[in-house]
Design a protein around this motif. Structure first.
Motif, PDB file in Angstrom:
ATOM      1  N   ALA A   1       0.770  -1.217  -0.027  1.00 15.79           N
ATOM      2  CA  ALA A   1      -0.029  -0.056   0.016  1.00 15.79           C
ATOM      3  C   ALA A   1       0.981   1.319  -0.017  1.00 15.79           C
ATOM      4  O   ALA A   1       0.474   2.214  -0.633  1.00 15.79           O
ATOM      5  N   THR A   2       1.866   1.211   0.691  1.00 21.83           N
ATOM      6  CA  THR A   2       2.838   2.274   0.722  1.00 21.83           C
ATOM      7  C   THR A   2       3.400   2.600  -0.522  1.00 21.83           C
ATOM      8  O   THR A   2       3.686   3.686  -1.053  1.00 21.83           O
ATOM      9  N   MET A   3       3.799   1.541  -1.248  1.00 19.90           N
ATOM     10  CA  MET A   3       4.442   1.771  -2.529  1.00 19.90           C
ATOM     11  C   MET A   3       3.124   2.206  -3.565  1.00 19.90           C
ATOM     12  O   MET A   3       3.734   3.310  -4.190  1.00 19.90           O
ATOM     13  N   ALA A   4       2.307   1.676  -3.353  1.00 14.42           N
ATOM     14  CA  ALA A   4       1.144   2.255  -4.396  1.00 14.42           C
ATOM     15  C   ALA A   4       1.009   3.764  -3.990  1.00 14.42           C
ATOM     16  O   ALA A   4       0.498   4.497  -4.922  1.00 14.42           O
ATOM     17  N   LEU A   5       1.018   4.380  -2.816  1.00 17.15           N
ATOM     18  CA  LEU A   5       0.704   5.560  -2.594  1.00 17.15           C
ATOM     19  C   LEU A   5       1.911   6.352  -3.162  1.00 17.15           C
ATOM     20  O   LEU A   5       1.781   7.418  -3.326  1.00 17.15           O
ATOM     21  N   ALA A   6       3.196   5.935  -2.875  1.00 16.55           N
ATOM     22  CA  ALA A   6       4.490   6.775  -3.367  1.00 16.55           C
ATOM     23  C   ALA A   6       4.327   7.052  -4.669  1.00 16.55           C
ATOM     24  O   ALA A   6       5.122   8.043  -5.097  1.00 16.55           O
ATOM     25  N   ILE A   7       3.651   5.991  -5.602  1.00 17.84           N
ATOM     26  CA  ILE A   7       3.653   6.287  -7.058  1.00 17.84           C
ATOM     27  C   ILE A   7       2.166   6.904  -7.428  1.00 17.84           C
ATOM     28  O   ILE A   7       2.138   6.823  -8.862  1.00 17.84           O
ATOM     29  N   ASP A   8       1.538   7.266  -6.465  1.00 18.10           N
ATOM     30  CA  ASP A   8       0.039   7.806  -6.869  1.00 18.10           C
ATOM     31  C   ASP A   8       0.343   9.060  -7.887  1.00 18.10           C
ATOM     32  O   ASP A   8       1.325   9.804  -7.838  1.00 18.10           O
ATOM     33  N   ASN A   9      -0.743   9.118  -8.665  1.00 17.01           N
ATOM     34  CA  ASN A   9      -0.734  10.465  -9.608  1.00 17.01           C
ATOM     35  C   ASN A   9      -1.235  11.381  -8.741  1.00 17.01           C
ATOM     36  O   ASN A   9      -0.534  12.754  -9.545  1.00 17.01           O
ATOM     37  N   SER A  10      -1.571  11.434  -7.684  1.00 17.51           N
ATOM     38  CA  SER A  10      -2.009  12.859  -6.959  1.00 17.51           C
ATOM     39  C   SER A  10      -0.771  13.395  -6.054  1.00 17.51           C
ATOM     40  O   SER A  10      -0.208  12.458  -5.318  1.00 17.51           O
ATOM     41  N   VAL A  11      -0.347  14.391  -6.471  1.00 18.63           N
ATOM     42  CA  VAL A  11       0.467  15.078  -5.605  1.00 18.63           C
ATOM     43  C   VAL A  11       0.268  15.100  -4.220  1.00 18.63           C
ATOM     44  O   VAL A  11       0.796  15.075  -3.266  1.00 18.63           O
ATOM     45  N   GLU A  12      -0.983  15.352  -4.000  1.00 12.90           N
ATOM     46  CA  GLU A  12      -1.586  15.618  -2.544  1.00 12.90           C
ATOM     47  C   GLU A  12      -1.292  14.372  -1.678  1.00 12.90           C
ATOM     48  O   GLU A  12      -0.932  14.390  -0.594  1.00 12.90           O
ATOM     49  N   VAL A  13      -1.464  12.994  -2.467  1.00 12.15           N
ATOM     50  CA  VAL A  13      -1.390  11.776  -1.891  1.00 12.15           C
ATOM     51  C   VAL A  13       0.135  11.643  -1.478  1.00 12.15           C
ATOM     52  O   VAL A  13       0.373  11.184  -0.365  1.00 12.15           O
ATOM     53  N   ARG A  14       1.134  11.795  -2.303  1.00 12.29           N
ATOM     54  CA  ARG A  14       2.394  11.668  -2.138  1.00 12.29           C
ATOM     55  C   ARG A  14       2.748  12.701  -1.300  1.00 12.29           C
ATOM     56  O   ARG A  14       3.772  12.280  -0.439  1.00 12.29           O
ATOM     57  N   LEU A  15       2.334  13.819  -1.154  1.00  7.35           N
ATOM     58  CA  LEU A  15       2.914  14.852  -0.051  1.00  7.35           C
ATOM     59  C   LEU A  15       2.687  14.375   1.149  1.00  7.35           C
ATOM     60  O   LEU A  15       3.304  14.370   2.289  1.00  7.35           O
ATOM     61  N   TRP A  16       1.450  14.037   1.446  1.00  7.65           N
ATOM     62  CA  TRP A  16       0.953  13.293   2.952  1.00  7.65           C
ATOM     63  C   TRP A  16       1.703  12.168   3.244  1.00  7.65           C
ATOM     64  O   TRP A  16       2.193  11.741   4.612  1.00  7.65           O
ATOM     65  N   LEU A  17       1.914  11.214   2.202  1.00  8.36           N
ATOM     66  CA  LEU A  17       2.653  10.147   2.674  1.00  8.36           C
ATOM     67  C   LEU A  17       4.202  10.658   2.801  1.00  8.36           C
ATOM     68  O   LEU A  17       4.908  10.009   4.007  1.00  8.36           O
TER      69      LEU A  17
END
Length: 463
Positions: A323-339
């Motif tokens: 799940a962490t890997m999926a969020l780290a390559i998410d298309n949303s900058v906001e998702v990657r920012l909070w991660l």
């Protein structure tokens, strides 16, 4: 200075008045100079002047005795309802000719039990009402009062913590809905009575049973199948509800029932998987912030179609590696920012995010107190000057100091802790219930605040 100091003092004190009447002088320049050099001499605005608080006068027992002898009925009524009135004085007022005086004595929380029992037999109904609501009234007298025809007396008896199981069993058959409501909510109500009230014609009575912390599991299971959605919502939100019933409620037609199940810490993996397919975004959001959610479900949530669900998940601490890997390559900058701001993810993920194409994400990695040295080595060569300087300039306040500041009597100091990005989760949770609204607002604005904490603060009217 060549100018008389008295002139300047006078100029400071009447400066505001001179501006108000628009005297001819260089206002902007003079204002700035006076405020810079003589600000400590200027009187504060009227609205900021402290107003002295006069301490409330405490009336002693002797003073209350003196007032109890007053010919004015209103004065005796005041004494009868005063919590500091001595028991002997209350006994004296219990014989007062005024009905309201005796009623206030009967309602007084400091009235002795034997005196309340005496007033429970008063000839006037308002006095008996007062005695029926007093928690010092004996169970035997409450049993007698339950036979009254007056509805207010029966309601007070049903709500009285001293009422016995036998008294509650009698009142459970009352025709008045309010009486049965209080019986259903009573902690001493027998299970057999609660089971009967769980099938009451009134949905309000069934809701009272659903809220009762003493209700048995079989009764909870029966209420989970109630025809009224408000009753099912209460059962769906209770941690004691059996998992099998929560699983059934996960398919409820009422969206608020399903939201309660998604938020329930007792929901199991099978129930959560059913809710992952829910069309309501908030249902899936509540699963993401549920700390009892199995870690294995985080990968499915990381692929949710709604960005808000993925953003929320990126802030959680129970994430699986995939799940962490999926969020780290998410298309949303906001998702990657909070991660990147998450202080519980693996160091390898922060190293990966240090290569992110977005400057804000790389900056968040630099701000993260758990940033590993390899990530720092990457960011020190960053193309952005600000990102390169973040690691060296970062001053992390140690946890022990933050704990000390959080216990300060000053809301300003506690507000500093609430705004600190490095504050531990448990400390932020504690400050989320601070008595000062400005402290709770700083917790809500803190980027490190846990989603569950933000969910709690969303119900705060001051925040």
């Amino acid at each position: 200075m060549t100018v008389d100091s008295q002139y300047f003092l006078k100029g400071i004190f009447d400066f505001e008045d001179r501006y108000r009447v628009k005297e001819s002088f260089q206002f902007d320049q003079e204002q700035q100079w006076l405020l810079t050099n003589f600000q400590e001499l200027a009187p504060p605005p009227l609205e900021t002047l402290p107003t002295p608080e006069e301490p409330a006068a405490e009336i002693s027992g002797e003073g209350l005795w003196y007032l109890a002898m007053s010919e004015a009925v209103s004065v005796r009524q005041f004494v009868a309802g005063h919590e500091g009135t001595p028991a002997e004085c209350l006994a004296f007022l219990a014989k007062d000719k005024d009905t309201t005086v005796r009623q206030l004595v009967a309602e007084n929380p400091n009235c002795p039990a034997e005196l309340v029992d005496c007033l429970a037999n008063d000839h006037h109904i308002s006095v008996r009402r007062g005695a029926a609501g007093n928690t010092h009234t004996s169970p035997a007298l409450l049993y007698i009062l339950s036979g009254e025809t007056d509805q207010a007396i029966k309601v007070a008896v049903a709500a009285n913590a001293n009422s016995s199981a036998e008294t509650l069993s009698i009142l459970a058959n009352d025709q008045d809905v309010e009486v049965r409501f209080h019986v259903g909510a009573h902690s001493a109500c027998p299970q057999v009575v609660l089971s009967r009230l769980a099938k009451d014609d009134s949905a309000l009575v069934r809701q009272a049973v659903a809220r009762n912390l003493s209700v048995s599991l079989p009764v909870l299971s029966s209420l989970a199948k109630d025809s009224e959605a408000p009753v099912r919502r209460l059962i769906a939100g209770r941690a004691e509800t059996p998992p099998c019933d929560l699983e059934a409620l996960a398919a409820d037609e009422d969206v608020y029932v399903r939201r309660q199940v998604a938020e329930n810490p007792s929901s199991n993996e099978k129930t959560f998987r059913l809710l992952l397919q829910d069309k309501d975004t908030l249902v899936r959001f509540l699963i993401a912030i549920n700390e009892s959610r199995p870690r294995e479900l985080s990968f499915e949530l990381a692929q949710d179609a709604e960005e808000i669900v993925r953003v929320c998940l990126a802030r959680m601490d129970n994430l699986s590696a995939d799940a962490t890997m999926a969020l780290a390559i998410d298309n949303s900058v906001e998702v990657r920012l909070w991660l990147a701001r998450n202080q519980t993810i693996l160091p390898e993920m922060l190293i990966m995010l240090a290569h992110d194409t977005d400057q804000a994400v790389r900056q968040a990695v630099a701000d993260n107190p758990i940033m590993p040295e390899p990530a720092a080595d990457i960011l020190i060569k960053d193309c952005c000057t600000y990102v390169r300087g973040r690691h060296g300039d970062l001053n992390v306040v140690d946890e022990e100091t933050l704990q000390t500041f959080a216990d300060s009597s000053s809301s300003f100091v506690r507000g500093f802790v609430a705004a600190c990005p490095d504050v531990p989760f448990d400390l932020l949770n504690r400050l989320a219930t601070d008595q000062a609204p400005e402290v709770r607002m700083r917790v809500a604005a803190n980027p490190s605040a846990h989603p569950a904490t933000l969910h709690f603060l969303a119900r705060d009217r001051d925040v």
